[in-house]
Design an enzyme around this catalytic site. Structure first.
Site, PDB file in Angstrom:
ATOM      1  N   TYR A  32      -5.428 -28.348-171.632  1.00 19.97           N
ATOM      2  CA  TYR A  32      -6.016 -29.441-170.847  1.00 19.97           C
ATOM      3  C   TYR A  32      -5.727 -30.789-171.496  1.00 19.97           C
ATOM      4  O   TYR A  32      -5.311 -31.745-170.833  1.00 19.97           O
ATOM      5  CB  TYR A  32      -7.526 -29.200-170.730  1.00 19.97           C
ATOM      6  CG  TYR A  32      -8.252 -30.131-169.794  1.00 19.97           C
ATOM      7  CD1 TYR A  32      -8.334 -29.863-168.436  1.00 19.97           C
ATOM      8  CD2 TYR A  32      -8.873 -31.289-170.272  1.00 19.97           C
ATOM      9  CE1 TYR A  32      -9.012 -30.709-167.566  1.00 19.97           C
ATOM     10  CE2 TYR A  32      -9.554 -32.146-169.423  1.00 19.97           C
ATOM     11  CZ  TYR A  32      -9.627 -31.855-168.072  1.00 19.97           C
ATOM     12  OH  TYR A  32     -10.297 -32.694-167.227  1.00 19.97           O
ATOM     13  N   SER A  43      -8.303 -38.140-167.887  1.00 16.71           N
ATOM     14  CA  SER A  43      -9.584 -37.730-168.469  1.00 16.71           C
ATOM     15  C   SER A  43      -9.772 -38.501-169.772  1.00 16.71           C
ATOM     16  O   SER A  43      -8.791 -39.034-170.331  1.00 16.71           O
ATOM     17  CB  SER A  43      -9.513 -36.233-168.772  1.00 16.71           C
ATOM     18  OG  SER A  43     -10.597 -35.811-169.573  1.00 16.71           O
TER      19      SER A  43
END
Ligand code: NAD
Length: 257
Positions: A152, A139
């Protein structure tokens, strides 16, 4: 076709980016194994539809990526793979001091540890045949941070580290490992963050999308699942044979800021 004769496993692929990548790999001729933790009629119907529309073999294999044994069993049940896409992921948004321990553990297990287990199970077969492609879905949050996403961001940075280590161990064996770092792609995982972000920031939906989510994406456009799929197909191509241990950002300029 480009990927004819190659078997691809995509974890977490009954939705969103994983599904988009699976479609593009199938269109490029790869045999595809779809996966998620569910085992519904819809999951198997999706595999049947993809097979019918692309003309390649598509199977759906249930495996829960929060469980190490399931991760390894997925590779075994598929009969090994030439292409492994570690994509399964979940999200939770909360201040660090209020972040639930069970959410931290689940995010680390699904977004990071699963890729370790599937990679460990897939590598021996790839080494034996002298060809393999591992594509990890990290990401923009694997390269930079945002508040309220501690688990995350930690997991996605971890995936970048795992990618580099895998690439070094696999170097010279015909096996590459790279990470795609998407910016915001409008999929269920993003859709589901909107209510939390609205609450955390005290904003309405449109303002959260424009001022919070796409505030750091200079293009001001969501990336698409088809673009993620095209990037994955490129990483599996001969042109990418010497690209290994690196990240490819598909983020509308986010990490250039
Ligand atoms: P999504 O919610 O549409 O897809 C997540 C997939 O993972 C689904 O198929 C889901 O069934 C599967 N999954 C969840 N828990 C699982 C488990 N325990 N076992 C097996 N499968 C499981 O979300 P998405 O946006 O398509 O996300 C896919 C990946 O892309 C994730 O790793 C995510 O972090 C990453 N990513 C997404 C964005 C974005 O903007 N959408 C940006 C950067 C990175």
């Amino acid at each position: 076709m480009q990927l004819s004769g190659k078997r691809a496993i995509v974890t977490g692929s009954n939705s969103g980016i994983g599904l988009g990548i699976a479609w593009e790999l199938a269109r490029a001729g790869a045999e595809v194994v779809l996966n998620s933790f569910t085992d519904s009629a819809d999951d198997h119907a999706l595999a049947a539809r993809m097979a019918e529309e692309t003309g390649v073999s598509v199977r759906y294999i249930q495996a829960d990526m929060s469980k190490p044994d399931d991760c390894r069993a997925l590779i075994a049940k598929a009969g090994g793979c030439d292409i492994l896409v570690n994509n399964a992921g979940i999200q939770h948004v909360a201040k660090l001091e209020e972040f639930p321990t069970e959410k931290w553990d689940a995010i680390i297990a699904i977004n990071l540890s699963s890729a370790f287990h599937t990679t460990a199970a897939a590598l021996p077969g790839m080494y034996a045949q002298g060809w393999g492609r591992i594509v990890n879905i990290s990401s923009a949050h694997g390269l930079t941070a945002s508040p309220y996403k501690s688990a995350y961001v930690a997991a996605k940075h971890g995936i970048v580290g795992l990618t580099k280590t895998t690439a070094l161990e696999a170097a010279g064996k015909g096996v590459t490992c790279n990470a795609i770092c998407p910016g915001y792609v409008l999929t269920p995982i993003v859709e589901n963050q909107i209510p939390d972000q609205m609450k955390t920031h005290g904003m309405d939906r449109e303002t959260v999308i424009k001022e919070v989510m796409l505030s750091r994406q200079p293009s001001k456009e969501f990336a698409t699942v088809e673009q993620m799929g095209g990037t994955a197909v490129f990483l599996c191509s001969d042109a990418a044979a010497q690209i290994t241990g690196t990240t490819i950002s598909v983020d509308g300029g986010w990490t250039a800021l």
